[in-house]
Scaffold this motif. Structure first.
Motif, short mmCIF file in Angstrom:
data_model
loop_
_atom_site.label_atom_id
_atom_site.label_comp_id
_atom_site.label_asym_id
_atom_site.label_seq_id
_atom_site.Cartn_x
_atom_site.Cartn_y
_atom_site.Cartn_z
N VAL A 99 -18.16 -12.37 12.82
CA VAL A 99 -17.16 -11.79 11.93
C VAL A 99 -16.07 -12.82 11.66
CG1 VAL A 99 -15.46 -9.96 11.63
CG2 VAL A 99 -17.61 -9.47 12.82
N ASP A 100 -15.73 -13.00 10.40
CA ASP A 100 -14.62 -13.89 10.03
C ASP A 100 -13.32 -13.14 10.30
OD1 ASP A 100 -13.02 -15.87 9.04
OD2 ASP A 100 -13.51 -15.53 6.94
N ASP A 101 -12.83 -13.25 11.51
CA ASP A 101 -11.71 -12.46 12.00
C ASP A 101 -10.51 -13.37 12.29
OD1 ASP A 101 -10.03 -11.00 14.14
OD2 ASP A 101 -11.52 -9.47 13.65
N PRO A 102 -9.29 -12.95 11.93
CA PRO A 102 -8.11 -13.80 12.17
C PRO A 102 -7.80 -14.03 13.63
CG PRO A 102 -7.44 -11.63 11.41
CD PRO A 102 -8.92 -11.71 11.22
N ARG A 103 -8.45 -13.30 14.54
CA ARG A 103 -8.23 -13.48 15.97
C ARG A 103 -9.14 -14.56 16.58
NH1 ARG A 103 -9.15 -7.29 17.47
NH2 ARG A 103 -10.75 -7.70 15.87
#
Length: 299
Positions: A229-233
Motif C-alpha cells: 500500500v502506498d501509505d504516508p506512514r
C-alpha cells in the motif's frame, strides 16, 4: 486515462500491480512527527534501490508510541540484534511474510520492496517489514427516490461506506490492522463494525443484530487487492500491506434497519458515491476503482 494509470498501477482481471513508484510514501511531512522531522527528498528516478544514489541520507524516525513497546510493536532489532525476529516467515503468531514476495534484509533489518522513502526506522508502524491490514469495501447501488438504480453514462452508480480518519481528516475505507494470530476475514468484520457501525457503544441485543448482519453480508466477498500500500506512514524499513475485499449489498437493504455511526478512530461515516474525482487515503482510490470495474459501474 484511469486513476490507476496516472499513479503507475496496472489494472488486470484479478490484481492491481505497482508498476512504478510509491508517491504518498515520500510525502515530505511525516504524519504526527515533529515539524523538524522531514523525509529526505527522493526523486522518482532514485526510488528503486538499484538506482545509484550516493548522497541518499534518510532521516531516522520511530514514533515515541512505538518505542514504548506496546503489544503490537517489535523491539528495536538494531539495538537488540540478538532478539529473535524471523523475517519473511510466520514468526509465532506474527505474519512477517510479504504479499509481494521475499524482501531483502540489509544490516539485519527489512528493506522496502518498492524502494526508497526518505525515512528509515519504523515511523508510526509497529512491525519491521510488512504491517498487515484488511480493508472491506462495502457497496450498494445508488438509488433515486423511486428506488430505481441511478445511472451515469449508461452505467449504474455505486456507493460505498467511507469513514473520515481522525488523524488526517481524509476519507478512507473502514479497515484496520490485522492482530497477531487473527485471520483477515475476522479483521474486516471487526473493523467495519467498530468504525462504521459503532458496535463498541451499543446495547448487547443491538450488537448481536448488527454483528449478524455483518456476518451475513461478509459471507461472500470478492478479493480486489492483495499487496503493498502506498501509505504516508511507510518507511525504508516498515511498510503497509493489505487485503481489500468487496462485499456488495445487491438489494441495498442489508443496512436498512440501522444507520451508519462512526466509532473507534473514525470522525464520521457516510455512504459515498464511487467517482474518480474523489480523493481517498493511501491507495484506497485504486481499490474502489477496481470494484467499479468488477461491477461494470460508473467511475
Amino acid at each position: 486515462m484511469t486513476q490507476f494509470a496516472k499513479r503507475g498501477f496496472t489494472l488486470s482481471q484479478n490484481i492491481i500491480v505497482f508498476a512504478m513508484n510509491h508517491v504518498k510514501a515520500r510525502t515530505p511531512c511525516y504524519p504526527g512527527a515533529p515539524q523538524d522531522v522531514q523525509r529526505f527528498s527522493v526523486p522518482d528516478n532514485h526510488v528503486p534501490w538499484s538506482s545509484d544514489f550516493a548522497e541518499y541520507a534518510p532521516v531516522d524516525y520511530t514514533a515515541a508510541a512505538v518505542l514504548k513497546m506496546p503489544v503490537w510493536a517489535d523491539v528495536d532489532v538494531r539495538k537488540e540484534p540478538s532478539s529473535p525476529v524471523l523475517f519473511n516467515s510466520l514468526d509465532g503468531k506474527v505474519n512477517r511474510c510479504s504479499h509481494t514476495g521475499p524482501y531483502a534484509i540489509v544490516n539485519n533489518i527489512p528493506r522496502n520492496p518498492i524502494g526508497r522513502t526518505g525515512m528509515s526506522g519504523r515511523g508510526l508502524l509497529g512491525r519491521w517489514g510488512p504491517n498487515h491490514a484488511a480493508d472491506p469495501i462495502v457497496t450498494r447501488w445508488k438509488r433515486d427516490g423511486t428506488g430505481q438504480v441511478v445511472k451515469k453514462d449508461e452505467k449504474p452508480v455505486l456507493e460505498f461506506v467511507s469513514i473520515q480518519r481522525s488523524d488526517s481528516g481524509e476519507w478512507a475505507l473502514p479497515g484496520g490492522m490485522v492482530d497477531a494470530g487473527e485471520n483477515v476475514s475476522a479483521t474486516m468484520k471487526r473493523e467495519f463494525g467498530e468504525e462504521a457501525l459503532s458496535t463498541l457503544d451499543v446495547a448487547e441485543d443491538e450488537r448481536v443484530r448488527i454483528e449478524q448482519t455483518i456476518s451475513d453480508l461478509f459471507q461472500h466477498g470478492t478479493e480486489v487487492y492483495r499487496g503493498y500500500v502506498d501509505d504516508p506512514r511507510n518507511t525504508d524499513n516498515a511498510w503497509m500491506e493489505t487485503v481489500a475485499m468487496n462485499f456488495h449489498d445487491e438489494a441495498g437493504d442489508a443496512f436498512g434497519k440501522f444507520s451508519l455511526q462512526a466509532g473507534d478512530d473514525a470522525k464520521a461515516v457516510r455512504w459515498q458515491e464511487v467517482a474518480g474525482s474523489t480523493p481517498l487515503y493511501a491507495s484506497h482510490s485504486m481499490f474502489v476503482e477496481k470494484v467499479a470495474t468488477i461491477r461494470n459501474a460508473h467511475f
